[in-house]
Design a protein around this motif. Structure first.
Motif, mmCIF file in Angstrom:
data_model
loop_
_atom_site.group_PDB
_atom_site.id
_atom_site.type_symbol
_atom_site.label_atom_id
_atom_site.label_comp_id
_atom_site.label_asym_id
_atom_site.label_seq_id
_atom_site.Cartn_x
_atom_site.Cartn_y
_atom_site.Cartn_z
ATOM 1 N N THR A 1 0.828 -1.207 0.000
ATOM 2 C CA THR A 1 0.000 0.000 0.000
ATOM 3 C C THR A 1 0.862 1.256 0.000
ATOM 4 O O THR A 1 0.583 2.215 -0.729
ATOM 5 N N ALA A 2 1.915 1.278 0.799
ATOM 6 C CA ALA A 2 2.779 2.456 0.888
ATOM 7 C C ALA A 2 3.505 2.719 -0.433
ATOM 8 O O ALA A 2 3.536 3.855 -0.915
ATOM 9 N N ILE A 3 4.085 1.668 -1.029
ATOM 10 C CA ILE A 3 4.820 1.837 -2.289
ATOM 11 C C ILE A 3 3.880 2.266 -3.415
ATOM 12 O O ILE A 3 4.162 3.205 -4.168
ATOM 13 N N ALA A 4 2.729 1.599 -3.528
ATOM 14 C CA ALA A 4 1.775 1.935 -4.590
ATOM 15 C C ALA A 4 1.202 3.327 -4.384
ATOM 16 O O ALA A 4 1.009 4.084 -5.346
ATOM 17 N N GLY A 5 0.931 3.687 -3.122
ATOM 18 C CA GLY A 5 0.414 5.024 -2.831
ATOM 19 C C GLY A 5 1.405 6.106 -3.227
ATOM 20 O O GLY A 5 1.034 7.139 -3.793
ATOM 21 N N TYR A 6 2.683 5.881 -2.944
ATOM 22 C CA TYR A 6 3.719 6.846 -3.308
ATOM 23 C C TYR A 6 3.819 6.983 -4.832
ATOM 24 O O TYR A 6 3.940 8.093 -5.358
ATOM 25 N N LEU A 7 3.757 5.861 -5.536
ATOM 26 C CA LEU A 7 3.810 5.909 -6.999
ATOM 27 C C LEU A 7 2.611 6.659 -7.566
ATOM 28 O O LEU A 7 2.743 7.448 -8.509
ATOM 29 N N GLY A 8 1.420 6.430 -6.963
ATOM 30 C CA GLY A 8 0.225 7.155 -7.396
ATOM 31 C C GLY A 8 0.357 8.644 -7.169
ATOM 32 O O GLY A 8 -0.032 9.464 -8.019
ATOM 33 N N LEU A 9 0.944 9.011 -6.027
ATOM 34 C CA LEU A 9 1.170 10.422 -5.713
ATOM 35 C C LEU A 9 2.123 11.050 -6.732
ATOM 36 O O LEU A 9 1.870 12.144 -7.255
#
Length: 410
Positions: free
Chosen positions: A339-347
């Protein structure tokens, strides 16, 4: 405490289930991307309206004279109202407590300005020093018009940044002399203006100097003022109405005559903009919450599926001695990491897209679409918490299953 073996195991699990990991990450990244774009566009709309009102002080009032449309007290209609210096004294005496800054104005359009071989035409305004905060002018070099300039009727100018650029190129205009309609004036200041290019092509000179040059019999063109910032919007509108009423009485104008005096109060526009921005914020908030809910639901469904798919694996782990706590911890770490890695990429994708399209959206009333980092980080944390909870509940259930039951699961 950092457990290297645990992280190796997590990466091994993710690498063996690439499609599952990719789908989980895509759901989270897309939710954050959409959230960032929506908030960015909303902020772009707010920035547009804020910019439109930034050229003048939000508490400014401008009073212009016009032509009467109704006969009144022996005066015929069609009479032009002419402001004079005694109107300046009248307004200041009657409304001293309500006014913060005040300036009578004389405006001359299409004035030829010459410096050596360069020339152009500009609007010249004769003003008081108080006019600077009305226009939100920011002095970049030197100073603005002073009260000593008014007293001496000094032939000095404060010029806009683009006037300096037009006439002086890369050189400083400060201290140089500009010829205006055949008369030499010294530049004492250069200003910028948040209102944009048009406002940076004005030239200001002392009111008394302009009145002596361009007007007779102490005539002036219009008034600019800012009301006391302690006044509410409704009080400011009431003040404007009373000011208009008393000026009409002074000049013998029918109270119902709308053409004789034109008063523009930015308070009303500011109130409408504030209300619009408030509604816009609520809409953006609801859309953002809806986006996050959709992301939470997506993560929850994926996590339930992931845990169910790994029931046999979890059964083997239990049979080999893994405790329920270690199983839950492993699933939770995996969930938080993805969740953290994907969220950062989305940001990052959202910020990149906003920067890429930002300059092309002004025709749609969107300026500098951007989103505060703390907002998106907060949204990512919400998704991480949601992913954690979504992973915890099914992981807890799976950890309670007996190994033999888990191994027989289809």
């Amino acid at each position: 405490m950092f457990d290297l073996d645990r992280w190796r195991e997590i990466f091994q699990t993710l690498s063996k289930n690439k499609l599952r990991t990719a789908l989980s990450g895509f759901t989270i990244a897309f939710a954050i991307l959409l959230f960032t774009l929506l908030f960015g566009m909303g902020n772009g709309l707010k920035h547009f309206f804020e910019r439109e009102f930034s050229g003048d002080a939000m508490n400014s009032v401008y009073i212009n004279s016009g032509i009467t449309t109704k006969p009144y007290k022996g005066f015929q209609s069609g009479r032009r109202i002419q402001f004079r210096n005694d109107d300046t004294k009248f307004i200041n005496e009657k409304f001293e407590e309500d006014i913060a800054f005040f300036s009578p104005n004389i405006q001359r359009n299409n004035v030829l300005a010459i410096y050596k071989g360069n020339q152009n035409r500009y609007t010249v305004r004769g003003v008081y020093p108080d006019y600077q905060p009305l226009e939100s002018a920011v002095i970049e070099k030197g100073r603005f018009i002073s009260f000593l300039d008014l007293k001496k009727r000094a032939k000095v100018l404060a010029i806009g940044r683009l006037v300096e650029e037009d006439l002086f190129g890369n050189k400083s205009a400060l201290g140089k002399n500009i010829n205006l309609d055949g008369i030499s004036y010294q530049v004492v200041g250069v200003f910028s203006d948040p209102g944009g290019d048009n406002d940076e092509r004005f030239i200001y000179t002392p009111f008394t100097t302009a009145q002596g040059m361009y007007r007779e019999n102490d005539e002036l063109d219009y008034f600019g003022l800012t009301y006391n910032p302690k006044l509410s919007v409704d009080q400011a509108l009431s003040f404007t109405s009373m000011l208009t009423k008393m000026l009409k009485e002074k000049h013998g104008v029918d109270p119902r005559d709308q053409g004789a005096l034109r008063v523009r109060n930015y308070a009303e526009g500011a109130k409408n903009v504030q209300q619009f921005i408030m509604v816009l914020n609520v809409i953006i908030l609801f859309i953002g919450i809806g986006t996050l809910i959709a992301g939470v639901i997506g993560i929850s469904n994926i996590m339930v599926y992931i845990v169910k798919e790994r029931t046999k694996e979890l059964g083997i782990r239990k049979a080999l001695g893994a405790t329920p706590k270690s199983i839950i911890s492993m699933i939770m770490q995996e969930s938080i990491f993805v969740t953290a890695i994907a969220g950062y990429l989305g940001l990052m994708m959202g910020v990149f897209v906003l920067k890429g399209i930002g300059d092309n959206l002004e025709k749609y009333f969107i300026v500098n679409p951007s989103v505060e980092t703390y907002v998106v980080v907060g949204a990512t944390i919400v998704l991480i918490v949601a992913g954690t909870i979504a992973g915890y509940i099914p992981a807890t259930r799976a950890a309670r299953i007996k190994p033999i039951v888990a191994l027989n699961d289809e």
